[in-house]
Write a protein that holds these residues in place. Structure first.
Motif, PDB file in Angstrom:
ATOM      1  N   THR A  81       3.295  14.662   2.310  1.00  0.00           N
ATOM      2  CA  THR A  81       1.995  14.330   1.706  1.00  0.00           C
ATOM      3  C   THR A  81       2.241  13.473   0.464  1.00  0.00           C
ATOM      4  O   THR A  81       3.148  13.756  -0.314  1.00  0.00           O
ATOM      5  N   ASN A  83       0.596  13.011  -2.339  1.00  0.00           N
ATOM      6  CA  ASN A  83       0.311  13.581  -3.661  1.00  0.00           C
ATOM      7  C   ASN A  83      -0.025  12.528  -4.717  1.00  0.00           C
ATOM      8  O   ASN A  83       0.595  12.480  -5.782  1.00  0.00           O
ATOM      9  N   ASN A  93      -1.348   4.779 -10.158  1.00  0.00           N
ATOM     10  CA  ASN A  93      -0.502   5.847  -9.623  1.00  0.00           C
ATOM     11  C   ASN A  93       0.976   5.463  -9.728  1.00  0.00           C
ATOM     12  O   ASN A  93       1.810   6.287 -10.095  1.00  0.00           O
ATOM     13  N   GLN A 138       0.695   6.572   2.149  1.00  0.00           N
ATOM     14  CA  GLN A 138       2.118   6.896   2.170  1.00  0.00           C
ATOM     15  C   GLN A 138       2.945   5.706   1.677  1.00  0.00           C
ATOM     16  O   GLN A 138       3.995   5.883   1.081  1.00  0.00           O
ATOM     17  N   ALA A 141       2.971   5.998  -2.031  1.00  0.00           N
ATOM     18  CA  ALA A 141       3.975   6.994  -2.437  1.00  0.00           C
ATOM     19  C   ALA A 141       5.380   6.386  -2.379  1.00  0.00           C
ATOM     20  O   ALA A 141       6.214   6.625  -3.260  1.00  0.00           O
TER      21      ALA A 141
END
Ligand code: ADP
Ligand code: ADP
Length: 223
Positions: A81, A83, A93, A138, A141
């Motif tokens: 995940t 997050n 982010n 993703q 991330a």
């Protein structure tokens, strides 16, 4: 030179569950290694030993010749995940991770933009995470972790939650990034096709304890 050396480690949980017995693994710079095995074989335990959160009961784990410890920062993680902070834009982010790593505002912006463009997300840098697809989240991330320029990228079933088509696209993209960035990668998966598609070397774990003669190493030729 070895980026990672796992040298004859043993590990037993307090309840007596022995997960590793004299297990060794060496990963060289730029290598793409897959850790493949069924549920319960010790993949999470290995991840925690590599990151220093668990201490081996025998042997040692070194990164660049240094014994690992929990705050080491040589490892970058991508989990199943993403997050992301839902109230921060995609770019913010990525900047947040860089800020935590002590980068100033100018470096944060530069690196965030650079790594977001590498994963093909510059056009959505100002969007919020909920405006993106699962695959794009993703990718954010991945950009957030790559921006920290870790010695080893540790990926724990990173695309397992995505649909099959997106997953194949993400794997192809990961290979492109790997060859472009000369990034050392350890990729944890229970999917043999994925392991064989991605890695130079597949370490197959079986029922614990894993160790000398019990794990299988497969070296794959790259086309
Ligand atoms: P995987 O991630 O491959 O599913 P784990 O590393 O979580 O495997 O677990 C390896 C073995 O150790 C399993 O038999 C599991 O039941 C056991 N185990 C995991 N965590 C603990 C713990 N905290 N205490 C005792 N046994 C554990
Ligand atoms: P071939 O070149 O023999 O046609 P494929 O490219 O179809 O081989 O892939 C061989 C195996 O690898 C197949 O089982 C396929 O499911 C798997 N595979 C192919 N591409 C990916 C990918 N991007 N991610 C995970 N597995 C893949």
């Amino acid at each position: 030179p070895a980026v990672l050396s796992v040298d004859g480690i043993g590990f037993t949980y307090k309840n007596g569950r022995e997960v590793f017995r004299n297990f060794s693994l060496t990963v060289k710079k730029r290598e793409f290694v897959a850790l493949l095995g069924p549920s319960g074989c010790g993949k999470s335990t290995m991840l925690n030993l590599l990151s220093g959160f668990l201490k081996p009961t025998a042997g040692r784990v070194c990164i660049n010749g240094q014994p690992v410890f929990p705050e080491m920062q040589a490892l970058g993680y991508v989990f199943q995940t993403p997050n992301l902070f839902p109230w921060l834009s995609v770019e913010d982010n990525v900047c947040f991770g860089l800020k935590m790593a002590g980068k100033n505002a100018v470096e944060q912006r530069e690196k965030a933009r650079h790594y977001l463009s590498l994963v093909g997300l510059e056009a959505v840098a100002r969007d919020l995470p909920h405006q993106l697809s699962g695959g794009m989240r993703q990718r954010v991330a991945l950009a957030r972790t790559l921006a920290l320029e870790p010695d080893i990228l540790l990926m724990d079933e990173p695309f397992a939650a995505l649909d099959a088509i997106t997953r194949i696209q993400m794997n192809e993209e990961l290979l492109r990034l790997w060859s472009e960035l000369s990034q050392t990668i350890i990729f944890i998966t229970h999917d043999i096709d994925e392991a064989v598609f991605l890695a130079d070397r597949v370490v197959v774990l079986g029922l614990p304890p894993n160790g000398i003669d019990s794990e299988i190493l497969i070296d794959l030729p790259r086309p």
